[in-house]
Design an enzyme around this catalytic site. Structure first.
Site, short mmCIF file in Angstrom:
data_model
loop_
_atom_site.label_atom_id
_atom_site.label_comp_id
_atom_site.label_asym_id
_atom_site.label_seq_id
_atom_site.Cartn_x
_atom_site.Cartn_y
_atom_site.Cartn_z
N HIS A 102 4.84 -4.46 12.73
CA HIS A 102 4.52 -3.24 13.49
C HIS A 102 4.26 -3.54 14.96
O HIS A 102 3.60 -4.54 15.28
CB HIS A 102 3.31 -2.56 12.86
CG HIS A 102 3.52 -2.26 11.40
ND1 HIS A 102 3.02 -3.06 10.41
CD2 HIS A 102 4.22 -1.28 10.80
CE1 HIS A 102 3.40 -2.57 9.23
NE2 HIS A 102 4.13 -1.48 9.44
N SER A 110 5.00 3.55 7.80
CA SER A 110 3.82 2.93 8.43
C SER A 110 3.85 3.04 9.96
O SER A 110 2.80 2.97 10.59
CB SER A 110 3.73 1.46 8.03
OG SER A 110 4.95 0.79 8.31
N ASP A 114 1.36 -7.00 14.12
CA ASP A 114 1.41 -7.85 12.92
C ASP A 114 2.88 -8.23 12.71
O ASP A 114 3.67 -8.14 13.64
CB ASP A 114 0.74 -7.16 11.71
CG ASP A 114 1.43 -5.86 11.31
OD1 ASP A 114 2.60 -5.64 11.69
OD2 ASP A 114 0.79 -5.04 10.60
#
Ligand SMILES: *[C@@H]1O[C@H](CO)[C@@H](O)[C@H](O)[C@H]1NC(C)=O
Ligand SMILES: *[C@@H]1O[C@H](CO)[C@@H](O)[C@H](O)[C@H]1NC(C)=O
Ligand SMILES: *[C@@H]1O[C@H](CO)[C@@H](O)[C@H](O)[C@H]1NC(C)=O
Length: 358
Positions: A337, A45, A334
């Site tokens: 990340h 991610s 978040d």
């Protein structure tokens, strides 16, 4: 130890960021051609450019407030308020457009794939099993298979395998893998029995063994300039701190310690690959993500609370909630990340290291 180095926002953040911005403006504002003609991105991610948007998984981020600071102002599937680290490395190298994701409804065309493709997928790992309990993802072996498809399209477009090899040998390949093999596998004992079967050092050996096959396959497919990022300080994310507690430290030290054998073994693997492929002009480089993250962390007064309203269950932002205003003061966007601002510092560090193989 780290707390002595806390920078107060009114003191240093703005001057630090303005120095960085000046450096970046110099790099990005030039009209020189990119330092390399093409750039292929593999990873999780932290590098995903939208590959999860069409997968059957709740772990996709194609909604507001993701993308609030992205040039288009909309969510693209990047796990960030804006650009991610892979994007910024591209900009620093002089690429004028974002490298397109592989797995979309409008896949990159034959001209675009000559410049590069992004294969990275949120929740994915080196091991096929990693993250799959949350839904579909594109694991590293599949990412390399997807690249195989790109390579054969390039050979077709350029007319021969030789022409493709000449082209691909000039490209930068960046891979960021392993984080989820810990966060979304080894440590998720409800869903995974790897920690019953392997002690931390054995697990690191297993991961690096697998990764070695995947990197060798990339080399077979023409990769000659390859940057490989180690695992991050996974114990410093807001998600880790909320779940495990820090017992008075800044981070969950046991998690940061857990990944050390992986990073050590990966660094040795990179040395071995350079020795093994020295006659093919291949250059691999290990990127120290732990150090990059630690340095980047110093710039942010707010280190362990996320900017957006993160879901306690998944750690990703709750759809359509308002994010914080001072996004440049937060290290994390978040629960897992980094913000674009933190990614920028990590990317600067990577770029500084990558120059040696470009
Ligand atoms: C490929 O896609 C790009 C971006 O969408 C577009 O500008 C270009 O004209 C396309 N090229 C071809 C050959 O279709
Ligand atoms: C671990 O899990 C796998 C698949 O979930 C299963 O096939 C295997 O038997 C398990 N091994 C142990 C030692 O529990
Ligand atoms: C917390 O830190 C104290 C003092 O270093 C130590 O004795 C204790 O075992 C730690 N607890 C946990 C859960 O790590």
């Amino acid at each position: 130890m780290g707390s002595r180095l806390n920078l107060h926002p009114s003191c240093c953040l703005s001057s630090f960021l303005s120095i960085i911005s000046t450096l970046l403006a110099g790099a990005a504002g030039s009209s020189r051609p990119p330092k390399v003609p093409c750039y292929f991105i593999f990873g999780d991610s932290l590098f995903d450019g939208g590959n999860n948007n069409h997968l059957n998984t709740p772990m996709k981020v194609d909604y507001s407030p993701y993308g609030v600071d992205f040039p288009s102002g909309v969510a693209t599937g990047r796990y960030s308020n804006g650009r991610n680290t892979a994007d910024i490395v591209g900009e620093l190298l002089g690429f004028k457009s974002f490298i397109p994701p592989f797995a979309t409804s409008t896949p990159p065309n034959d001209s675009e794939i000559l410049v590069g493709v992004n294969y990275a997928s949120g929740t994915a790992g080196i091991l096929v099993e990693t993250g799959k309990y949350m839904g579909e993802n594109i694991d590293m072996s599949q990412q390399v298979k997807n690249h195989e498809e790109t390579v054969s399209r390039i050979a077709q477009k350029l007319g021969s395998k030789k022409a493709a090899d000449d082209h691909l040998g000039q490209c930068l390949y960046l891979s960021n893998m392993g984080n989820n093999d810990y966060i979304a596998n080894y440590l998720e004992t409800q869903f995974s029995n790897f920690s019953k079967r392997y002690n931390p050092d054995q697990f690191a050996a297993l991961l690096v063994e697998q990764y070695s096959h995947q990197l060798v396959r990339m080399h077979e497919l023409g990769a000659r300039k390859v940057g490989v990022a180690g695992v991050n300080r996974i114990g410093c994310t807001p998600g880790a701190i909320t779940t495990y507690g820090t017992n008075g430290s800044l981070c969950v030290e046991s998690m940061n310690k857990l990944v050390v054998p992986f990073n050590n073994r990966l660094e040795s693997l990179i040395d071995n690959l350079n020795a093994r492929f020295s006659d093919s002009d291949a250059k691999f480089i290990y990127l120290d993500s732990t150090l990059a993250g630690a340095i980047a962390g110093l710039a942010f007064p707010i280190k362990s609370s996320p900017c957006c309203k993160a879901s306690p269950a998944t750690g990703i932002c709750i759809p359509n909630t308002d994010p914080c205003k001072l996004r440049r003061a937060h290290a994390y966007w978040d629960a897992f990340h980094p913000t674009e601002a933190a990614s920028r510092l990590i990317a600067l560090f990577y770029r500084w290291a990558l120059v040696r193989i470009l």
